[in-house]
Design a protein around this motif. Sequence first.
Motif, PDB file in Angstrom:
ATOM      1  N   MET A 248       4.304  17.348   8.323  1.00 47.79           N
ATOM      2  CA  MET A 248       4.028  15.922   8.171  1.00 47.79           C
ATOM      3  C   MET A 248       2.587  15.687   7.702  1.00 47.79           C
ATOM      4  N   GLN A 249       1.644  16.529   8.141  1.00 42.75           N
ATOM      5  CA  GLN A 249       0.267  16.405   7.650  1.00 42.75           C
ATOM      6  C   GLN A 249       0.222  16.748   6.161  1.00 42.75           C
ATOM      7  N   GLU A 250       0.980  17.743   5.742  1.00 43.78           N
ATOM      8  CA  GLU A 250       1.047  18.092   4.322  1.00 43.78           C
ATOM      9  C   GLU A 250       1.690  16.968   3.523  1.00 43.78           C
TER      10      GLU A 250
ATOM     11  N   LEU B 228      -2.139  12.078  11.841  1.00 39.10           N
ATOM     12  CA  LEU B 228      -1.918  13.056  10.780  1.00 39.10           C
ATOM     13  C   LEU B 228      -2.502  12.609   9.448  1.00 39.10           C
ATOM     14  N   VAL B 229      -2.423  11.322   9.151  1.00 37.39           N
ATOM     15  CA  VAL B 229      -3.043  10.822   7.925  1.00 37.39           C
ATOM     16  C   VAL B 229      -4.561  10.956   8.034  1.00 37.39           C
TER      17      VAL B 229
ATOM     18  N   ALA C  75       1.490  13.815   4.279  1.00 42.49           N
ATOM     19  CA  ALA C  75       0.438  12.798   4.209  1.00 42.49           C
ATOM     20  C   ALA C  75      -0.585  13.155   3.132  1.00 42.49           C
ATOM     21  N   ARG C  76      -0.982  14.405   3.096  1.00 46.66           N
ATOM     22  CA  ARG C  76      -1.952  14.861   2.091  1.00 46.66           C
ATOM     23  C   ARG C  76      -1.395  14.674   0.680  1.00 46.66           C
ATOM     24  N   ALA C  77      -0.132  15.035   0.489  1.00 39.60           N
ATOM     25  CA  ALA C  77       0.503  14.887  -0.824  1.00 39.60           C
ATOM     26  C   ALA C  77       0.567  13.412  -1.221  1.00 39.60           C
ATOM     27  N   PHE C  78       0.899  12.537  -0.271  1.00 43.83           N
ATOM     28  CA  PHE C  78       0.939  11.105  -0.555  1.00 43.83           C
ATOM     29  C   PHE C  78      -0.442  10.603  -0.961  1.00 43.83           C
ATOM     30  N   LEU C  79      -1.450  10.985  -0.199  1.00 43.61           N
ATOM     31  CA  LEU C  79      -2.822  10.555  -0.513  1.00 43.61           C
ATOM     32  C   LEU C  79      -3.233  11.022  -1.907  1.00 43.61           C
ATOM     33  N   GLN C  80      -2.925  12.257  -2.243  1.00 42.50           N
ATOM     34  CA  GLN C  80      -3.284  12.782  -3.561  1.00 42.50           C
ATOM     35  C   GLN C  80      -2.540  12.044  -4.666  1.00 42.50           C
ATOM     36  N   ARG C  81      -1.249  11.786  -4.467  1.00 42.93           N
ATOM     37  CA  ARG C  81      -0.446  11.109  -5.489  1.00 42.93           C
ATOM     38  C   ARG C  81      -0.909   9.692  -5.751  1.00 42.93           C
ATOM     39  N   HIS C  82      -1.375   9.011  -4.717  1.00 39.17           N
ATOM     40  CA  HIS C  82      -1.658   7.580  -4.841  1.00 39.17           C
ATOM     41  C   HIS C  82      -3.149   7.231  -4.834  1.00 39.17           C
ATOM     42  N   GLN C  83      -4.029   8.213  -4.767  1.00 39.69           N
ATOM     43  CA  GLN C  83      -5.456   7.885  -4.644  1.00 39.69           C
ATOM     44  C   GLN C  83      -5.994   7.129  -5.851  1.00 39.69           C
TER      45      GLN C  83
ATOM     46  N   GLY D  21      -9.288  13.558   6.000  1.00 40.85           N
ATOM     47  CA  GLY D  21     -10.513  14.336   6.209  1.00 40.85           C
ATOM     48  C   GLY D  21     -10.503  15.640   5.444  1.00 40.85           C
ATOM     49  N   ALA D  22      -9.379  16.335   5.456  1.00 37.54           N
ATOM     50  CA  ALA D  22      -9.275  17.598   4.721  1.00 37.54           C
ATOM     51  C   ALA D  22      -9.401  17.367   3.220  1.00 37.54           C
ATOM     52  N   LEU D  23      -8.765  16.316   2.736  1.00 35.25           N
ATOM     53  CA  LEU D  23      -8.813  16.011   1.308  1.00 35.25           C
ATOM     54  C   LEU D  23     -10.229  15.666   0.858  1.00 35.25           C
TER      55      LEU D  23
END
Length: 122
Positions: free
Chosen positions: A16-18, A60-61, A20-28, A66-68
């Motif tokens: 689920m964290q991955e 998780l987001v 979230a990361r994928a969503f953030l990257q796709r929509h940033q 933070g990781a991104l």
Amino acid sequence: MNHTQPTHHQDYREAMQEAARAFLQRHQAEHLGDEQVLFTRAVNHLHLALEVPQYLAENLVGLAYGALRSEGQRLRLDVAASSACTAVLTDPGSGLTFTVPVAVIARHLIDTPARRTLRAVS
């Protein structure tokens, strides 16, 4: 029980964290001026589309965000050396260690009029 194998719970959180990361990257790119909206959309995506409980989606987001945003940064938080009142940062490249009181972090990053807190908002 073998403690070196991840549990089902850990696998779920990592997946689920991955997500979230994928969503953030796709929509940033859609939210260059307002990361709060991006953060809220990612939380809603996890909660509504993937049925992640709200509290866990926010957590998780936050971790994914933070990781991104930390990619390519050398400084790392030394959790083992930090305390409730002091954050210890290390630079593995130089070997330097920095100790920062949490009060200083709060004063400069949270308690300012222009603060940017990323949390789910309705």
